[in-house]
Design a protein around this motif. Structure first.
Motif, short mmCIF file in Angstrom:
data_model
loop_
_atom_site.label_atom_id
_atom_site.label_comp_id
_atom_site.label_asym_id
_atom_site.label_seq_id
_atom_site.Cartn_x
_atom_site.Cartn_y
_atom_site.Cartn_z
N LYS A 504 0.83 -1.20 0.00
CA LYS A 504 0.00 0.00 0.00
C LYS A 504 0.87 1.25 0.00
CE LYS A 504 -3.75 1.41 2.87
NZ LYS A 504 -4.60 1.06 4.01
N THR A 505 1.90 1.25 0.83
CA THR A 505 2.77 2.44 0.85
C THR A 505 3.54 2.56 -0.46
OG1 THR A 505 4.43 1.11 1.99
CG2 THR A 505 3.08 2.54 3.35
N GLU A 506 3.79 1.45 -1.11
CA GLU A 506 4.48 1.51 -2.41
C GLU A 506 3.55 1.91 -3.55
OE1 GLU A 506 7.71 -2.03 -1.42
OE2 GLU A 506 6.14 -2.35 -2.91
N GLY A 507 2.24 2.02 -3.21
CA GLY A 507 1.30 2.47 -4.23
C GLY A 507 0.82 1.37 -5.16
N ALA A 508 1.07 0.12 -4.79
CA ALA A 508 0.64 -0.98 -5.66
C ALA A 508 -0.87 -1.19 -5.57
CB ALA A 508 1.37 -2.26 -5.31
N LEU A 509 -1.44 -0.84 -4.41
CA LEU A 509 -2.88 -0.96 -4.23
C LEU A 509 -3.33 0.03 -3.17
CD1 LEU A 509 -3.41 -2.83 -1.42
CD2 LEU A 509 -2.49 -4.53 -2.92
N ASP A 600 1.11 -6.82 -11.13
CA ASP A 600 2.32 -7.64 -11.21
C ASP A 600 3.10 -7.60 -9.90
OD1 ASP A 600 1.63 -8.31 -13.70
OD2 ASP A 600 2.93 -6.83 -14.70
N ALA A 601 3.18 -6.41 -9.31
CA ALA A 601 3.91 -6.27 -8.05
C ALA A 601 3.24 -7.12 -6.98
CB ALA A 601 3.95 -4.81 -7.62
N VAL A 602 1.91 -7.11 -6.96
CA VAL A 602 1.19 -7.88 -5.95
C VAL A 602 1.38 -9.37 -6.21
CG1 VAL A 602 -1.07 -8.32 -4.93
CG2 VAL A 602 -0.45 -6.01 -5.63
N ARG A 603 1.28 -9.75 -7.47
CA ARG A 603 1.46 -11.16 -7.81
C ARG A 603 2.84 -11.64 -7.36
NH1 ARG A 603 -0.50 -14.84 -11.77
NH2 ARG A 603 -1.76 -13.31 -12.89
N ALA A 604 3.85 -10.81 -7.64
CA ALA A 604 5.21 -11.19 -7.29
C ALA A 604 5.37 -11.29 -5.78
CB ALA A 604 6.20 -10.17 -7.87
N ARG A 613 -2.55 -17.46 -2.83
CA ARG A 613 -2.35 -17.34 -4.27
C ARG A 613 -3.00 -16.08 -4.80
NH1 ARG A 613 -3.84 -22.96 -7.00
NH2 ARG A 613 -5.08 -23.27 -5.12
N PHE A 614 -2.34 -15.46 -5.72
CA PHE A 614 -2.91 -14.29 -6.40
C PHE A 614 -3.69 -14.80 -7.60
CE2 PHE A 614 -2.65 -10.95 -9.64
CZ PHE A 614 -3.12 -9.87 -8.91
N ILE A 615 -4.97 -14.47 -7.64
CA ILE A 615 -5.81 -14.99 -8.72
C ILE A 615 -6.29 -13.83 -9.59
CG2 ILE A 615 -7.82 -16.40 -9.25
CD1 ILE A 615 -6.44 -18.03 -7.36
N ASP A 616 -6.14 -14.01 -10.85
CA ASP A 616 -6.59 -13.00 -11.81
C ASP A 616 -7.50 -13.70 -12.82
OD1 ASP A 616 -6.93 -11.16 -13.76
OD2 ASP A 616 -4.84 -10.52 -13.83
N PRO A 617 -8.81 -13.74 -12.52
CA PRO A 617 -9.72 -14.53 -13.37
C PRO A 617 -9.68 -14.12 -14.83
CG PRO A 617 -10.85 -13.78 -11.40
CD PRO A 617 -9.53 -13.08 -11.44
#
Lengths: 786, 211
Positions: A504-509, A600-604, A613-617
């Motif tokens: 969150k602080t990195e601005g990814a979400l 991508d950052a969150v997935r990584a 798991r990071f899911i991206d339907p």
């Protein structure tokens, strides 16, 4: 004999028609979502279930903002719109609403367990041994100006831990406030009221879409008239799905009419009689009707896409009818049965090769495409039976003078046979080869679902506006937490919190919601209770009570116990909004993400964390389409190989190569030309190739099966078959829906190539003096029947 | 949460209303709106009567009201506590440590509220009377003002009544909440200064509402 078979077939068709009539009367169960057509393979049922559940919950959400400079008018309009939508019976307006009653319930539920519930900030302070700071904060609220302090609350919670926990709950609608039971936000001069609803019906069921959106549009129009200046913005899968189906249905009806008129004109002009038209119409009608009835009987429901693709394959079936009806121009003449006998082998071979291709579709590991295969196979067989059993009986006896069309059709043979054009042909072959090489080298595949749907730009704009106004931005991507039980899952989520905070602080979400934020794990609750005891109550309780003037005896009486709030208790209370969507099953939890800027950052970040798991339907679905595309290409190649072997039985290896040549040219050159034209290759191109192969091979077989003196008649039939196909599928190239356009462009170019190259197949037929035993026997048998 | 925040804000609203200078509140006297370069200073005593508490929570300190800039409420006893409210948000601190911060960007309602009160400060009563029913009467040399919410059932409105009493300046105020809790405020030593806030005060006011 043939009459008996014809009657049996009539009985079957009548039965099928009756069944179909009953089903249509009950409402045709059509599905419109792509997802239903291409179900995920059962590699990971847990994942699929989770992904589907989350997607379904998202797809069922309906958000509407009603805005007006006068808050009063906006509110009245919002209430009316809610009532009108609810009246359809397809939405449940209160399911998601965060109203006052809900907040009270929430407070009541949490209050008894408050000793184990701490806000992140308070927990951090207590863990750092700064109980003093927590106590001071409460004192500031108790003595400060204004303040929320409620006497009863302060007595039972002198450190005000409970309001702090409540304020920390991650509700996503950050910009909204409650105004008399409704959520509202003011932006500039306009006050907006929020309507949140949940669909009770399927967002992708055509009926639900149309009825709800019609009701919505009607209500909105009435309200706009009633309150000039009223603005209404909507967000929800159902609106997108409805807009898409309306576009598709609108286009489809225009294109269908165009192609129908074109085909009728074509047949009438060439035959100058009504009968061949009626004959061919009956072939198509019986084919589609039987396929519909058969598929409904097998699957219970039908997908719009299989209807589209299946019907298109039946467009192949009309070729059989045309091939037969053109025989009326045969210079050799003869009764309808004699004429049928001459084209019979071509029709049988055409059917066999096509069935080979689609049989493979049904048997190959394509669970989702099975419906298309079944639809097509039933339709083709029905069309075949109609041509062979009915047409000779219904046809006129007399042969007819062909007129100038025949000469024109015959001229195409000349190009491939004239010795003088040999050099031109070599040059053409060279050009074709270079085009194929260059084009295929450039083929670029892309199956991103976003680019296959024609999403309404107006709705996309409204969606962005709503997100800005209410300050929420739910991503379709999410984290899935898997654990043996709820407690373990909750602990895993608590361990994720620091990582999410960093992202969150990195601005990814912008934020995340997880079950543990609403119900901490039992372990965490016990820790909290211990922290409160050792860092706060132990050293500071009596001082705090003294300063506040609380009578210890009274206060102790309503001190909370050390009970633990379990996830099941919270779920059963139904007091916590969102929680139901976050807990899929015991131990299977969802962490939804807000304002996901860098997936991508969150997935990584979560790639190496066990049980998460990071899911991206959407990405998964695009990948799935990609996989299906590869398989469709593979299937095309496999079918071609099978056809080659099968045709070799009749024509020999060399002959078979000539008969296959037009099809191979079509399926290789088409993607090459498309890629040179800058189109990316998608699943829908690949599906068109499957169809193209069977169409092109039919043309080639018809040519190969006709002796030199009847070749012109055959070519006329092929011409008409190609033109009808172009009129029906080539026209799809103008569609605004990318998926449909892709299909159409492939068919357009492919059919033209197949038509042009079809006479090449005659070179394979030269040696058909003594047909192999099997085919000969079939022919004899048929002759006997006739 | 939403309700708690707005409850909190209305608490502040009540106090802001309560600190309106006499010149604005008294209907019979010629209205001289507080101007931009004026500052109202004074001392306050606050008694907070809470349900189930035998003794009220007592606090006292000073306040500074600067139109358009905001309100500084400095509690000195029983401990030091500073609350600053500005159009941009509010912040509360104890001994240099922040105990609460609410930028109005996060809660847009706060700026709407401030607009309402700012309007009242500059003589525009319309916004305020949109939320409250205002009864005024004279009482000897002084006056009495009673504010009752127009929409008593609005869950955002935790206030039952606000009673204001004064003569030249507002002298005391009673804010009664729905649950029966009550704040009694007494204002002393008030004076209107035609000077901007001190640099230190200006810094405090500017800091409120920053993230």
């Amino acid at each position: 004999m043939i009459r008996i078979l014809a009657l049996v077939w009539l009985a079957i068709v009548i039965l099928a028609a009756g069944y179909l009539a009953v089903r249509i009367h009950d409402g045709l169960p059509l599905r419109t979502d792509l997802l239903a057509l291409l179900p995920r393979e059962d590699q990971d049922p847990v994942l699929q279930r989770a992904s589907d559940a989350v997607s379904r919950a998202l797809a069922r959400r309906v958000v509407v903002l009603v805005g007006h400079p006068s808050a009063k008018e906006a509110r009245a309009a919002a209430i009316r719109l809610t009532a009108d939508m609810t009246a359809t019976g397809f939405v449940d307006p209160v399911a998601d609403a965060l109203d006052v009653d809900r907040l009270k319930q929430l407070g009541t539920l949490y209050f008894s367990y408050r000793r184990g519930l701490l806000s992140e900030a308070d927990r951090a302070l207590l863990a750092a041994g700064e109980g003093e700071a927590v106590a001071t904060k409460a004192m500031a609220q108790a003595f400060g100006v204004g303040g929320i302090v409620d006497g009863n609350l302060l007595r039972s919670d002198p450190f005000l831990l409970f309001p702090s926990f409540l304020a920390d709950l991650p509700f996503p609608l950050t910009r909204l406030r409650i105004d008399d039971g409704m959520l509202t936000v003011t932006d500039g001069h306009v006050t907006w009221f929020l309507i949140m609803a949940r669909l009770t019906g399927e967002p992708f069921a055509l009926q639900v879409q149309q009825r709800l959106v019609d009701a919505f549009d009607h209500s909105a129009a009435v309200l706009r008239e009633l309150h000039p200046g009223l603005q209404i913005k909507r967000l929800g899968a159902i609106f997108f799905a409805d807009a898409a189906s309306r576009t598709a249905i609108g286009e489809a009806s225009i294109l269908t009419n165009l192609s129908l008129v074109g085909i009728i004109l074509l047949i009438v002009i060439v035959f100058r009689r009504a009968r061949p038209l009626l004959l061919n119409m009956s072939v198509v009608g019986v084919g589609i009707g039987s396929a519909l009835a058969g598929s409904l009987a097998v699957f219970g429901e039908l997908h719009v896409a299989s209807l589209l693709f299946g019907t298109s394959l039946i467009g192949v079936a009309v070729d059989y009818g045309l091939y037969y009806t053109s025989s009326v121009f045969d210079p050799a003449g003869g009764t309808p049965r004699e004429r049928l006998r001459r084209v019979f082998s071509g029709i049988v071979l055409g059917l066999l090769t096509t069935l080979l291709g689609y049989g493979a579709l049904a048997l190959a590991p394509f669970p989702g495409l099975r419906q298309i295969a079944v639809f097509s196979v039933i339709g083709l067989l029905a069309a075949f039976a109609t041509v062979v059993l009915w047409l000779p009986i219904l046809d006129t006896k007399a042969a007819r003078d062909p007129g100038s069309f025949l000469t024109a059709a015959g001229r195409m043979c000349a190009f491939w046979e004239a010795a003088s054009l040999r050099r031109t042909r070599s040059l053409l072959l060279f050009v074709a080869l270079m085009t194929a090489l260059a084009g295929l080298a450039l083929v670029h595949t892309d199956n991103d679902v976003h680019r296959m749907q024609a999403l309404s730009p107006e709705l996309l704009h409204e969606q962005d506006e709503i997100r800005d106004l209410i300050g929420t931005n739910a991503a379709t991507q999410f984290l899935l937490v898997e654990a043996p039980d709820d407690e373990t899952a909750l602990r895993r989520e608590e361990n994720l919190a620091p990582l999410l905070a960093r992202l969150k602080t990195e601005g990814a979400l912008l934020g995340a919601q997880m079950p543990s934020a609403f119900v901490p794990s039992a372990e965490r609750q016990r820790e909290n209770q211990a922290l409160v005891q050792t860092a706060l109550e132990g050293p500071l309780l009596s001082r705090q009570r003294n300063m506040l003037g609380i009578d210890p005896a009274v206060a102790d009486a309503n001190r909370s116990n050390n009970e633990i709030l379990t996830l099941n208790k919270a779920l059963a209370s139904k007091a916590v909004p969102l929680l139901r969507d976050l807990v899929l099953a015991p131990g299977l939890h969802v962490v939804t993400l807000q304002g996901l800027a860098r997936p991508d950052a969150v997935r990584a970040a979560f790639a190496d964390i066990a049980g998460v798991r990071f899911i991206d339907p959407t990405a998964d679905f695009s990948a799935l389409l990609g996989k299906y595309q590869q398989r469709a290409v593979l299937l095309t190649a496999l079918s071609a190989a099978l056809m080659f072997v099968a045709l070799a039985v009749r024509y020999g290896w060399k002959g078979s190569a000539w008969v296959m040549a037009p099809s191979v040219i079509a399926i290789l050159l088409t993607p090459a030309i498309l890629s040179l034209a800058g189109e990316t290759f998608t699943f829908f191109h690949a599906m068109a190739l499957v169809l193209l192969l069977s169409v092109a091979s039919d043309y080639a077989i018809f040519c190969a099966e006709s002796p030199a003196d009847r070749r012109a008649v055959t070519l006329l039939a092929v011409w008409m078959a190609a033109l009808t196909t172009l009129l029906s599928f080539g026209l799809l190239v103008v569609s605004r829906v990318p998926a449909v356009h892709n299909f159409g462009s492939t068919m357009l170019i492919g059919i033209l190539l197949a038509l042009f190259a079809a006479p090449l197949a005659t070179r394979g037929s030269v040696k058909v003096k003594r047909p192999p035993a099997r085919i000969a026997r079939a022919e004899e048998e048929h002759a006997r029947i006739v | 949460m939403i309700r708690l925040f707005s409850g909190l804000l209305l608490g502040f609203a009540a106090v802001l209303v309560a600190t309106l200078p006499l010149t604005l509140a008294a209907p019979t006297i010629e209205v001289t709106p507080l101007t931009k370069d004026q500052v109202l200073r004074g001392r306050f005593e606050q008694l907070r009567f809470l349900q189930g508490f035998q003794t009220p929570l007592k606090s006292a300190g000073t306040f500074v009201l600067a139109p358009e800039l905001g309100l500084i409420w400095r509690t000195e006893t029983p401990f030091e506590l500073t609350t600053v409210m500005s159009p941009a948000g509010l912040v509360q601190e104890v001994g240099g440590r922040e105990t609460m911060r609410m930028p109005s960007a996060r809660i847009p309602f706060i700026s709407k509220l401030y607009a309402m009160l700012g309007g009242a400060l500059t003589g525009d009563w319309e916004a305020l009377s949109g939320a409250f029913n205002i009864t005024r009467k004279t009482e000897g040399k002084g006056w009495r003002l009673k504010l009752e919410p127009l929409h008593a059932d609005d869950p955002e409105m935790p206030i039952r009544t606000i009673d204001l009493h004064g003569s030249r300046y507002l002298e005391d105020a009673d804010v009664v909440k729905l649950n029966g809790d009550r704040d009694h405020l007494v204002f002393l030593d008030q004076k209107l200064e035609s000077a901007p806030p001190t640099p230190e005060e200006a810094t405090l006011l500017a800091a409120a509402g920053q993230r």
